[in-house]
Motif scaffolding. Structure first.
Motif, short mmCIF file in Angstrom:
data_model
loop_
_atom_site.label_atom_id
_atom_site.label_comp_id
_atom_site.label_asym_id
_atom_site.label_seq_id
_atom_site.Cartn_x
_atom_site.Cartn_y
_atom_site.Cartn_z
N MET A 1 25.92 37.14 45.99
CA MET A 1 24.60 36.86 46.45
C MET A 1 24.01 38.25 46.57
SD MET A 1 24.67 33.45 48.27
CE MET A 1 24.18 33.84 49.78
N ARG A 2 22.50 38.13 46.09
CA ARG A 2 21.96 39.53 46.31
C ARG A 2 20.70 39.14 47.13
NH1 ARG A 2 20.00 41.71 40.82
NH2 ARG A 2 19.66 43.41 42.08
N ARG A 3 20.05 40.25 47.78
CA ARG A 3 18.99 40.20 48.73
C ARG A 3 17.75 40.19 47.99
NH1 ARG A 3 19.07 39.92 53.92
NH2 ARG A 3 21.30 40.51 53.89
N TYR A 4 16.91 39.33 48.41
CA TYR A 4 15.37 39.30 48.19
C TYR A 4 14.64 39.63 49.19
CZ TYR A 4 17.65 37.96 43.58
OH TYR A 4 18.40 37.87 42.50
N HIS A 5 13.23 40.12 48.89
CA HIS A 5 12.26 40.33 49.97
C HIS A 5 11.05 39.66 49.38
CE1 HIS A 5 14.83 43.38 52.09
NE2 HIS A 5 15.19 43.64 50.81
N PHE A 6 10.08 39.34 50.44
CA PHE A 6 9.05 38.54 50.29
C PHE A 6 7.70 39.12 50.93
CE2 PHE A 6 13.08 36.17 50.19
CZ PHE A 6 12.92 35.51 48.74
N PRO A 7 7.25 40.32 50.41
CA PRO A 7 6.13 40.73 51.34
C PRO A 7 4.83 40.00 50.95
CG PRO A 7 6.84 42.20 49.24
CD PRO A 7 7.96 41.16 49.47
N ILE A 8 3.99 39.96 51.93
CA ILE A 8 2.78 39.26 51.66
C ILE A 8 1.65 40.09 51.82
CG2 ILE A 8 1.23 37.25 52.91
CD1 ILE A 8 3.86 36.23 53.73
N PHE A 9 0.86 39.77 50.74
CA PHE A 9 -0.42 40.79 50.55
C PHE A 9 -1.51 39.75 50.94
CE2 PHE A 9 2.04 42.83 47.54
CZ PHE A 9 1.84 44.10 48.08
N HIS A 10 -2.40 40.04 52.36
CA HIS A 10 -3.49 39.28 52.76
C HIS A 10 -4.76 40.10 53.25
CE1 HIS A 10 -4.93 35.77 54.96
NE2 HIS A 10 -5.21 36.66 56.21
N ASN A 11 -5.71 39.68 52.82
CA ASN A 11 -6.87 40.48 53.15
C ASN A 11 -6.79 41.97 52.90
OD1 ASN A 11 -8.66 38.31 54.06
ND2 ASN A 11 -8.06 38.29 55.99
N GLY A 12 -6.09 42.49 51.79
CA GLY A 12 -6.03 43.68 51.46
C GLY A 12 -4.97 44.56 52.46
N GLU A 13 -4.10 43.81 53.18
CA GLU A 13 -3.08 44.51 54.00
C GLU A 13 -1.89 43.96 53.51
OE1 GLU A 13 -3.80 44.40 58.11
OE2 GLU A 13 -5.99 44.79 58.03
N SER A 42 -0.81 25.37 53.53
CA SER A 42 -0.86 24.14 54.37
C SER A 42 -1.32 24.27 55.82
CB SER A 42 0.36 23.45 54.51
OG SER A 42 1.30 24.21 55.13
N ASP A 43 -1.35 25.68 56.15
CA ASP A 43 -1.81 25.94 57.51
C ASP A 43 -3.51 25.46 57.47
OD1 ASP A 43 -3.12 27.05 60.00
OD2 ASP A 43 -1.93 28.92 59.76
N PRO A 44 -3.84 24.76 58.40
CA PRO A 44 -5.38 24.33 58.36
C PRO A 44 -6.35 25.62 58.69
CG PRO A 44 -4.09 23.28 60.46
CD PRO A 44 -3.24 24.11 59.41
N GLU A 45 -5.75 26.68 59.26
CA GLU A 45 -6.69 27.88 59.72
C GLU A 45 -6.50 28.75 58.53
OE1 GLU A 45 -6.04 29.01 63.68
OE2 GLU A 45 -5.93 27.20 64.45
N TYR A 46 -5.82 28.45 57.43
CA TYR A 46 -5.75 29.53 56.31
C TYR A 46 -7.15 29.66 55.53
CZ TYR A 46 -4.87 31.42 51.71
OH TYR A 46 -5.06 32.25 50.67
N ASP A 47 -7.45 30.85 55.37
CA ASP A 47 -8.84 31.34 55.04
C ASP A 47 -8.31 31.56 53.26
OD1 ASP A 47 -11.02 32.64 54.08
OD2 ASP A 47 -10.67 34.49 55.14
N ARG A 48 -9.42 30.59 52.64
CA ARG A 48 -8.83 30.53 51.34
C ARG A 48 -9.60 31.61 50.54
NH1 ARG A 48 -11.93 25.23 49.36
NH2 ARG A 48 -10.31 25.37 47.92
N GLU A 49 -10.46 32.46 51.16
CA GLU A 49 -11.05 33.53 50.65
C GLU A 49 -10.15 34.70 50.79
OE1 GLU A 49 -13.64 33.14 48.77
OE2 GLU A 49 -13.72 30.97 49.36
N ALA A 50 -9.10 34.76 51.52
CA ALA A 50 -8.37 35.77 51.68
C ALA A 50 -7.36 36.60 50.67
CB ALA A 50 -7.21 35.54 52.74
N GLY A 51 -7.43 35.91 49.55
CA GLY A 51 -6.69 36.29 48.44
C GLY A 51 -5.17 36.80 48.49
N THR A 52 -4.48 35.71 49.23
CA THR A 52 -3.17 35.90 49.76
C THR A 52 -2.42 35.61 48.62
OG1 THR A 52 -3.85 35.10 51.94
CG2 THR A 52 -1.61 35.05 51.34
#
Length: 74
Positions: A1-13, A42-52
């Motif tokens: 098994m190998r390790r994978y990472h899942f960084p998230i880009f949200h609002n430029g951060e 699926s989060d109701p508060e997710y900002d669709r303009e965030a470019g995540t």
């Protein structure tokens, strides 16, 4: 098994994933990254303009997959 990472880009951060997860294949890791993107959308508060974007990278930092987060409709 190998390790994978899942960084998230949200609002430029970047939200780093320093721990990651173990998977038997890059395809399984990519599927997990897609699930993370769907969960964020699926989060109701997710900002669709965030470019995540959820990235899937292996332990060496090579990008395996990239998943744009799209707002899901109720």
């Amino acid at each position: 098994m190998r390790r994978y990472h899942f960084p998230i880009f949200h609002n430029g951060e970047t939200q780093a994933d320093d721990v990651g997860e173990l998977f038997r294949s890059p395809d399984l890791a990519a599927q997990y990254g897609e699930r993370i993107a769907r969960d964020i959308a699926s989060d109701p508060e997710y900002d669709r303009e965030a470019g995540t974007v959820v990235l899937v990278v292996d332990a060496s930092g090579a990008e395996i997959a990239r998943h744009s987060v799209c707002k899901t409709e109720p």
